[in-house]
Design an enzyme around this catalytic site. Structure first.
Site, PDB file in Angstrom:
ATOM      1  N   ASN A  73       0.885  -1.176   0.000  1.00  0.00           N
ATOM      2  CA  ASN A  73       0.000   0.000   0.000  1.00  0.00           C
ATOM      3  C   ASN A  73       0.917   1.219   0.000  1.00  0.00           C
ATOM      4  O   ASN A  73       1.499   1.557   1.029  1.00  0.00           O
ATOM      5  CB  ASN A  73      -0.890  -0.036   1.251  1.00  0.00           C
ATOM      6  CG  ASN A  73      -1.736   1.223   1.382  1.00  0.00           C
ATOM      7  OD1 ASN A  73      -1.806   2.040   0.463  1.00  0.00           O
ATOM      8  ND2 ASN A  73      -2.379   1.382   2.528  1.00  0.00           N
ATOM      9  N   TRP A  74       1.030   1.831  -1.176  1.00  0.00           N
ATOM     10  CA  TRP A  74       1.975   2.957  -1.297  1.00  0.00           C
ATOM     11  C   TRP A  74       1.445   4.237  -0.665  1.00  0.00           C
ATOM     12  O   TRP A  74       2.172   5.199  -0.518  1.00  0.00           O
ATOM     13  CB  TRP A  74       2.293   3.207  -2.785  1.00  0.00           C
ATOM     14  CG  TRP A  74       3.070   2.097  -3.431  1.00  0.00           C
ATOM     15  CD1 TRP A  74       3.483   0.924  -2.862  1.00  0.00           C
ATOM     16  CD2 TRP A  74       3.547   2.054  -4.793  1.00  0.00           C
ATOM     17  NE1 TRP A  74       4.167   0.160  -3.775  1.00  0.00           N
ATOM     18  CE2 TRP A  74       4.220   0.830  -4.964  1.00  0.00           C
ATOM     19  CE3 TRP A  74       3.452   2.925  -5.880  1.00  0.00           C
ATOM     20  CZ2 TRP A  74       4.817   0.458  -6.185  1.00  0.00           C
ATOM     21  CZ3 TRP A  74       4.038   2.561  -7.090  1.00  0.00           C
ATOM     22  CH2 TRP A  74       4.724   1.336  -7.236  1.00  0.00           C
ATOM     23  N   LYS A  75       0.173   4.247  -0.344  1.00  0.00           N
ATOM     24  CA  LYS A  75      -0.467   5.443   0.231  1.00  0.00           C
ATOM     25  C   LYS A  75      -0.194   6.660  -0.659  1.00  0.00           C
ATOM     26  O   LYS A  75      -0.105   6.516  -1.870  1.00  0.00           O
ATOM     27  CB  LYS A  75      -0.004   5.647   1.682  1.00  0.00           C
ATOM     28  CG  LYS A  75      -0.198   4.375   2.516  1.00  0.00           C
ATOM     29  CD  LYS A  75      -0.085   4.602   3.988  1.00  0.00           C
ATOM     30  CE  LYS A  75      -0.310   3.277   4.714  1.00  0.00           C
ATOM     31  NZ  LYS A  75      -0.326   3.384   6.160  1.00  0.00           N
ATOM     32  N   HIS A 125      -9.775   1.294   4.533  1.00  0.00           N
ATOM     33  CA  HIS A 125      -8.509   1.471   5.248  1.00  0.00           C
ATOM     34  C   HIS A 125      -8.731   2.427   6.412  1.00  0.00           C
ATOM     35  O   HIS A 125      -9.496   3.390   6.300  1.00  0.00           O
ATOM     36  CB  HIS A 125      -7.433   2.017   4.296  1.00  0.00           C
ATOM     37  CG  HIS A 125      -6.076   1.996   4.935  1.00  0.00           C
ATOM     38  ND1 HIS A 125      -5.676   2.966   5.822  1.00  0.00           N
ATOM     39  CD2 HIS A 125      -5.057   1.108   4.846  1.00  0.00           C
ATOM     40  CE1 HIS A 125      -4.450   2.670   6.247  1.00  0.00           C
ATOM     41  NE2 HIS A 125      -4.058   1.543   5.678  1.00  0.00           N
ATOM     42  N   GLU A 142      -7.125   4.798   7.546  1.00  0.00           N
ATOM     43  CA  GLU A 142      -6.878   6.224   7.255  1.00  0.00           C
ATOM     44  C   GLU A 142      -8.083   6.842   6.542  1.00  0.00           C
ATOM     45  O   GLU A 142      -8.386   8.018   6.739  1.00  0.00           O
ATOM     46  CB  GLU A 142      -5.578   6.367   6.447  1.00  0.00           C
ATOM     47  CG  GLU A 142      -4.363   6.156   7.348  1.00  0.00           C
ATOM     48  CD  GLU A 142      -3.153   5.558   6.659  1.00  0.00           C
ATOM     49  OE1 GLU A 142      -3.069   5.599   5.422  1.00  0.00           O
ATOM     50  OE2 GLU A 142      -2.274   5.035   7.383  1.00  0.00           O
ATOM     51  N   GLU A 162      -5.910  -4.934  10.353  1.00  0.00           N
ATOM     52  CA  GLU A 162      -4.881  -3.927  10.619  1.00  0.00           C
ATOM     53  C   GLU A 162      -5.211  -3.208  11.919  1.00  0.00           C
ATOM     54  O   GLU A 162      -6.033  -2.281  11.924  1.00  0.00           O
ATOM     55  CB  GLU A 162      -4.831  -2.902   9.490  1.00  0.00           C
ATOM     56  CG  GLU A 162      -4.495  -3.488   8.138  1.00  0.00           C
ATOM     57  CD  GLU A 162      -3.867  -2.438   7.218  1.00  0.00           C
ATOM     58  OE1 GLU A 162      -2.728  -2.629   6.807  1.00  0.00           O
ATOM     59  OE2 GLU A 162      -4.520  -1.424   6.934  1.00  0.00           O
ATOM     60  N   GLY A 221       1.907   2.267  10.823  1.00  0.00           N
ATOM     61  CA  GLY A 221       2.857   3.365  10.696  1.00  0.00           C
ATOM     62  C   GLY A 221       3.490   3.788  12.009  1.00  0.00           C
ATOM     63  O   GLY A 221       4.138   4.826  12.098  1.00  0.00           O
ATOM     64  N   SER A 253       2.877  -2.087  10.467  1.00  0.00           N
ATOM     65  CA  SER A 253       4.317  -2.141  10.733  1.00  0.00           C
ATOM     66  C   SER A 253       4.934  -3.521  10.476  1.00  0.00           C
ATOM     67  O   SER A 253       5.836  -3.951  11.186  1.00  0.00           O
ATOM     68  CB  SER A 253       4.633  -1.677  12.166  1.00  0.00           C
ATOM     69  OG  SER A 253       4.226  -0.329  12.335  1.00  0.00           O
ATOM     70  N   GLY A 265       4.681   1.218   4.834  1.00  0.00           N
ATOM     71  CA  GLY A 265       6.022   1.802   4.746  1.00  0.00           C
ATOM     72  C   GLY A 265       7.055   0.891   4.092  1.00  0.00           C
ATOM     73  O   GLY A 265       7.817   1.336   3.205  1.00  0.00           O
TER      74      GLY A 265
HETATM   75  P1  PGA Z   1       2.428   0.239   7.678  1.00  0.00           P
HETATM   76  O1  PGA Z   1       1.011   0.465   6.980  1.00  0.00           O
HETATM   77  O2  PGA Z   1       2.980  -1.055   7.163  1.00  0.00           O
HETATM   78  O3  PGA Z   1       3.251   1.430   7.278  1.00  0.00           O
HETATM   79  O4  PGA Z   1       2.172   0.197   9.157  1.00  0.00           O
HETATM   80  C1  PGA Z   1       0.139  -0.608   6.738  1.00  0.00           C
HETATM   81  C2  PGA Z   1      -1.139  -0.088   6.139  1.00  0.00           C
HETATM   82  O5  PGA Z   1      -1.593   0.999   6.522  1.00  0.00           O
HETATM   83  O6  PGA Z   1      -1.720  -0.724   5.244  1.00  0.00           O
END
Ligand code: PGA
Length: 249
Positions: free
Chosen positions: A9-11, A95, A97, A167, A173, A212, A234
């Site tokens: 997931n490149w966000k 997600h 976010e 998640e 993150g 993470s 990340g």
């Molecule tokens: P992260 O993000 O690996 O940076 O914790 C995972 C995600 O939000 O899909």
């Protein structure tokens, strides 16, 4: 035996140039394995250039969201049929976010899930509890609410063509990964919950862990019986570390 899956997931990261380089770096490191799929969910505006690079490779393409409606006056939204034009096989829905910063509710997430499936795009339904909810022992109740909203709208059979990503919000993150056992406990709960409604679907359902996940903790997580791969934020922005995670399966 379930086929594993690792999804990046490149966000909201990368440029057109770095997106191409990252996709090229990943495809260059792929081998001929049949038991694990691999995909990247890239920003909408890079779907075009990344789709050219992944064509004919094992790397599948995904989006980070999808509209909850098929078309019309919904300024700023991207529909499932538009994603399909770029060869998207996956779309993240719900997600944390999106839920936290952009007001996605369980109901809109369910509608996005259905829209993706209308176009034969596999929704990756993201669910998980916040730290506060975990501390108040609400983890399973939150997971049930998030699942129920989709089951009520889409029906349990829809999970035969979907992926779930557990998640924990407190692990995204933050550098704080759930322990292998903490993650397994919730993954097992999710599978049991689905199994009570349809055992065959639950047995085939891929449940990914996200939060993470890194090259040094992926192996432990992926060795858990109900963890079928990962949704990687990340650590997916670097081809080498993403491939190391993929090869930990
Ligand atoms: P992260 O993000 O690996 O940076 O914790 C995972 C995600 O939000 O899909």
């Amino acid at each position: 035996m379930r086929q594993s899956l690792v999804v990046g997931n490149w966000k909201m990261n990368s440029t057109r140039a770095s997106a191409k380089l990252l996709a090229q770096g990943i495809t260059a490191g792929l081998d001929e394995r049949s038991n694990a799929g691999i995909a990247v969910c890239v920003p909408y505006v890079y779907l075009d250039c990344v789709s050219e690079i992944v064509k004919g490779t094992a790397l599948a393409l995904g989006a980070q969201n999808v509209a909850d409606k098929p078309s019309g006056a919904f300024t700023g939204e991207i529909s499932a049929s538009m994603l399909k034009e770029f060869g998207c096989q996956y779309a993240l829905v719900g997600h944390s976010e999106r839920r936290t910063y952009y007001g996605d509710t369980n109901e809109t997430v369910a509608a996005r899930f259905c829209q993706a499936q209308e176009q034969n795009i596999t929704p990756i339904l993201c669910i998980g509890e916040t730290l506060e909810q975990r501390e108040q022992d609400q983890t399973f109740a939150i997971i049930e609410e998030q699942l129920d909203a989709v089951i009520n709208q889409a029906g349990i059979a829809a999970f035969g063509a979907a992926v779930i990503a557990y998640e924990p919000v407190w692990a995204i993150g933050t550098g704080k990964t759930a322990t292998d056992e903490q993650a397994q406990e919730v993954h097992h709960y999710i599978r049991q919950y689905i199994s009570a409604k349809d055992q065959a679907i639950a047995e085939k359902l891929l449940i990914l862990y996200g939060g993470s996940a890194k090259p040094d903790n992926a192996k432990g997580l992926f060795s858990m019986p109900d963890i079928d791969g990962g949704l990687i934020g990340g650590a997916s922005l670097d081809a080498e570390s993403f491939l190391k995670i993929y090869h930990s399966i």
